[in-house]
Design a protein around this motif. Structure first.
Motif, PDB file in Angstrom:
ATOM      1  N   ARG A  50       4.493  -7.959  -1.120  1.00  0.00           N
ATOM      2  CA  ARG A  50       4.212  -6.584  -1.513  1.00  0.00           C
ATOM      3  C   ARG A  50       2.939  -6.495  -2.349  1.00  0.00           C
ATOM      4  NH1 ARG A  50       4.905  -4.663   1.559  1.00  0.00           N
ATOM      5  NH2 ARG A  50       5.393  -2.543   0.887  1.00  0.00           N
TER       6      ARG A  50
ATOM      7  N   SER B 193      -0.373  -7.040   3.677  1.00  0.00           N
ATOM      8  CA  SER B 193       0.827  -7.239   4.501  1.00  0.00           C
ATOM      9  C   SER B 193       0.529  -7.657   5.940  1.00  0.00           C
ATOM     10  CB  SER B 193       1.639  -5.946   4.572  1.00  0.00           C
ATOM     11  OG  SER B 193       2.127  -5.597   3.309  1.00  0.00           O
TER      12      SER B 193
ATOM     13  N   TYR C  67       1.747   7.491  10.376  1.00  0.00           N
ATOM     14  CA  TYR C  67       2.670   6.697   9.571  1.00  0.00           C
ATOM     15  C   TYR C  67       3.758   7.607   8.976  1.00  0.00           C
ATOM     16  CZ  TYR C  67       4.121   3.285   6.023  1.00  0.00           C
ATOM     17  OH  TYR C  67       4.832   2.427   5.242  1.00  0.00           O
TER      18      TYR C  67
ATOM     19  N   ASP D 104      -6.166   5.417   5.132  1.00  0.00           N
ATOM     20  CA  ASP D 104      -5.211   4.301   5.036  1.00  0.00           C
ATOM     21  C   ASP D 104      -5.655   3.235   6.047  1.00  0.00           C
ATOM     22  OD1 ASP D 104      -3.044   2.629   5.554  1.00  0.00           O
ATOM     23  OD2 ASP D 104      -1.574   4.248   5.674  1.00  0.00           O
TER      24      ASP D 104
ATOM     25  N   THR E 237      -4.018  -3.307   2.518  1.00  0.00           N
ATOM     26  CA  THR E 237      -2.808  -4.085   2.252  1.00  0.00           C
ATOM     27  C   THR E 237      -3.000  -5.565   2.552  1.00  0.00           C
ATOM     28  OG1 THR E 237      -0.464  -4.291   2.791  1.00  0.00           O
ATOM     29  CG2 THR E 237      -1.890  -3.622   4.600  1.00  0.00           C
TER      30      THR E 237
ATOM     31  N   SER F 149       0.836  -1.207   0.000  1.00  0.00           N
ATOM     32  CA  SER F 149       0.000   0.000   0.000  1.00  0.00           C
ATOM     33  C   SER F 149       0.868   1.253   0.000  1.00  0.00           C
ATOM     34  CB  SER F 149      -1.005  -0.007   1.147  1.00  0.00           C
ATOM     35  OG  SER F 149      -0.396  -0.201   2.383  1.00  0.00           O
ATOM     36  N   ASP F 150       2.153   1.118   0.319  1.00  0.00           N
ATOM     37  CA  ASP F 150       3.052   2.271   0.177  1.00  0.00           C
ATOM     38  C   ASP F 150       2.969   2.847  -1.235  1.00  0.00           C
ATOM     39  OD1 ASP F 150       4.062   2.265   2.765  1.00  0.00           O
ATOM     40  OD2 ASP F 150       5.754   0.964   2.287  1.00  0.00           O
TER      41      ASP F 150
ATOM     42  N   TYR G 245      -4.550  -1.420   8.926  1.00  0.00           N
ATOM     43  CA  TYR G 245      -4.767  -2.244  10.133  1.00  0.00           C
ATOM     44  C   TYR G 245      -6.239  -2.494  10.442  1.00  0.00           C
ATOM     45  CZ  TYR G 245       0.127  -1.155  10.787  1.00  0.00           C
ATOM     46  OH  TYR G 245       1.475  -1.038  10.594  1.00  0.00           O
TER      47      TYR G 245
HETATM   48  N1  PMP Z   1       0.082   2.319   6.193  1.00  0.00           N
HETATM   49  C1  PMP Z   1       0.444   2.142   7.464  1.00  0.00           C
HETATM   50  C2  PMP Z   1      -0.255   2.919   8.526  1.00  0.00           C
HETATM   51  C3  PMP Z   1       1.479   1.244   7.775  1.00  0.00           C
HETATM   52  O1  PMP Z   1       1.877   1.089   9.057  1.00  0.00           O
HETATM   53  C4  PMP Z   1       2.105   0.523   6.750  1.00  0.00           C
HETATM   54  C5  PMP Z   1       3.169  -0.510   7.077  1.00  0.00           C
HETATM   55  N2  PMP Z   1       4.403  -0.059   7.361  1.00  0.00           N
HETATM   56  C6  PMP Z   1       1.697   0.780   5.438  1.00  0.00           C
HETATM   57  C7  PMP Z   1       0.679   1.656   5.197  1.00  0.00           C
HETATM   58  C8  PMP Z   1       2.366   0.136   4.258  1.00  0.00           C
HETATM   59  O2  PMP Z   1       2.317  -1.213   4.248  1.00  0.00           O
HETATM   60  P1  PMP Z   1       2.566  -2.059   2.930  1.00  0.00           P
HETATM   61  O3  PMP Z   1       3.335  -1.206   1.944  1.00  0.00           O
HETATM   62  O4  PMP Z   1       3.316  -3.249   3.385  1.00  0.00           O
HETATM   63  O5  PMP Z   1       1.197  -2.372   2.389  1.00  0.00           O
END
Ligand code: PMP
Length: 352
Positions: A217, A208, A110, A180, A206, A85-86, A183
């Motif tokens: 990713r 992740s 973040y 975002d 995400t 999601s970055d 979580y």
């Molecule tokens: N948003 C938040 C609030 C996060 O903590 C993270 C993880 N570091 C991300 C986005 C990005 O996560 P990812 O790129 O692994 O999807």
């Protein structure tokens, strides 16, 4: 820095990922990864896809986009898939912020938001969180800025309700609001349904965290088709093959096993309650969390000291060395065994 590096990046401080020291085997509670492996279906699908790596992946990500859209109750034209999601957040900063539309986000959130703003030399402002670390929604109402809110927020773990987010979105009809939801599956309320009503809202997510695929990713964004088109223009202008074959296959395999994802989230939430209760009994202040981490402080030890002493004992947590957070550490919720190891090490440190 070489003498050839563009002056555009003179003052850029890059994002600092959570440390991954190799000197010994640590209990890793510092990067909010899942303690569970991805679904067997994801693993098998990725292995099968590896046999066709001579071919580029589908740049439209058609099948995965359709499956994800169906799961979240939106149309495939309302979804974009990204390399974590970055990447979708990166595109959002690129697409919707400039001199006339500065970015706005909380002072504690973040860390990548600030990095993206600086990467593109964008004007940005931050709003302090309230004393109790909650987001003060009035700071974002009718603000004429592009708003970025992690919901639940990191590293605090606190969430706004969908009704509160809707107030912010509604009060900014001519500005974009990015929510975002990295979580959200650990007890937050998703704002995805709102994208059908508001043409100024992007919700990101995400694979992740709740879907155990940080190493693959895979991230996504939901918004009205026009906003998705903006992001797609940037995706096709940077890397149309941003989702590799193995990740795409693993993502499909993981989505075929949503029951396991839900069960894993429930286990993480149970372990979170267990850990929060034990830490509270030891005298910690623990911020109520709807994420896969806890944010906690103790009156007898600084955050940095506890972080260093836990590291000595083989347990990694994340410390943020900023003035308002000096007392705190962010602790990822892992398996019950990992939590017991953290609790035992913490107890021993407090008794030293
Ligand atoms: N948003 C938040 C609030 C996060 O903590 C993270 C993880 N570091 C991300 C986005 C990005 O996560 P990812 O790129 O692994 O999807």
């Amino acid at each position: 820095m070489s003498r050839f590096f563009s002056h555009k990046f003179d003052r850029l401080t890059p994002y600092t990922p959570g440390e991954q020291p190799q000197d010994k085997q640590y209990i890793k509670l510092n990067t909010n990864e899942s303690p569970f492996p991805p679904s067997e279906k994801a693993q098998t699908a990725a292995a099968e896809a590896a046999a066709r790596l001579q071919l580029y992946p589908d740049p439209t990500c058609k099948e995965l986009r359709e499956k994800l859209a169906a799961l979240y109750g939106v149309g495939p034209e309302e979804v974009i898939l990204t390399n974590g999601s970055d990447e979708v957040l990166n595109f959002a900063f690129m697409a919707w912020c400039d001199d006339t539309r500065p970015a706005l986000f909380p002072d504690i959130t973040y860390g990548f938001y600030k990095v993206f703003a600086e990467l593109y030399s964008l004007p940005y402002t931050t709003c302090p969180l309230a004393e109790d670390f909650s987001v003060r929604i009035e700071d974002y109402m009718g603000c004429h800025k592009t708003v970025f809110l992690a919901n639940p927020n990191a590293p605090t773990g606190l969430a706004l309700s969908v009704a509160q987010v809707e107030e912010i979105v509604k009060s900014n009809p001519d500005s974009i609001v990015v929510i975002d939801e990295a979580y959200v599956d650990f007890g937050g309320e998703s704002c995805v349904p709102l994208i059908r009503q508001y043409d100024n809202l992007l919700v990101t997510g995400t694979f992740s965290k709740s879907r155990s695929m940080a190493g693959a990713r895979l991230g996504f964004g939901f918004a009205c088709p026009a906003l998705i088109q903006d992001l797609e223009t940037l995706r096709y202008s940077t890397n149309p093959y941003n989702i590799n074959r193995m990740t795409m296959a693993a993502g499909l395999g993981q989505l075929a096993d949503e029951d396991t994802t839900r069960a894993n989230c429930r286990t993480v939430m149970e372990n979170r309650t267990y850990t929060a209760e034990k830490l509270t009994a030891m005298g910690f202040t623990v911020i109520p969390s709807c994420t896969n981490f806890l944010f906690a402080s103790h009156p007898a030890i600084t955050g940095k000291d506890l972080y260093l002493k836990l590291k000595d004992r083989g347990v990694l947590v994340r410390h943020f060395d900023t003035p308002r957070l000096t007392a705190y550490n962010r602790i990822t919720i892992g398996s019950r065994e990992q939590m017991d190891a953290l609790l035992a090490a913490t107890q021993a440190i407090l008794e030293e």
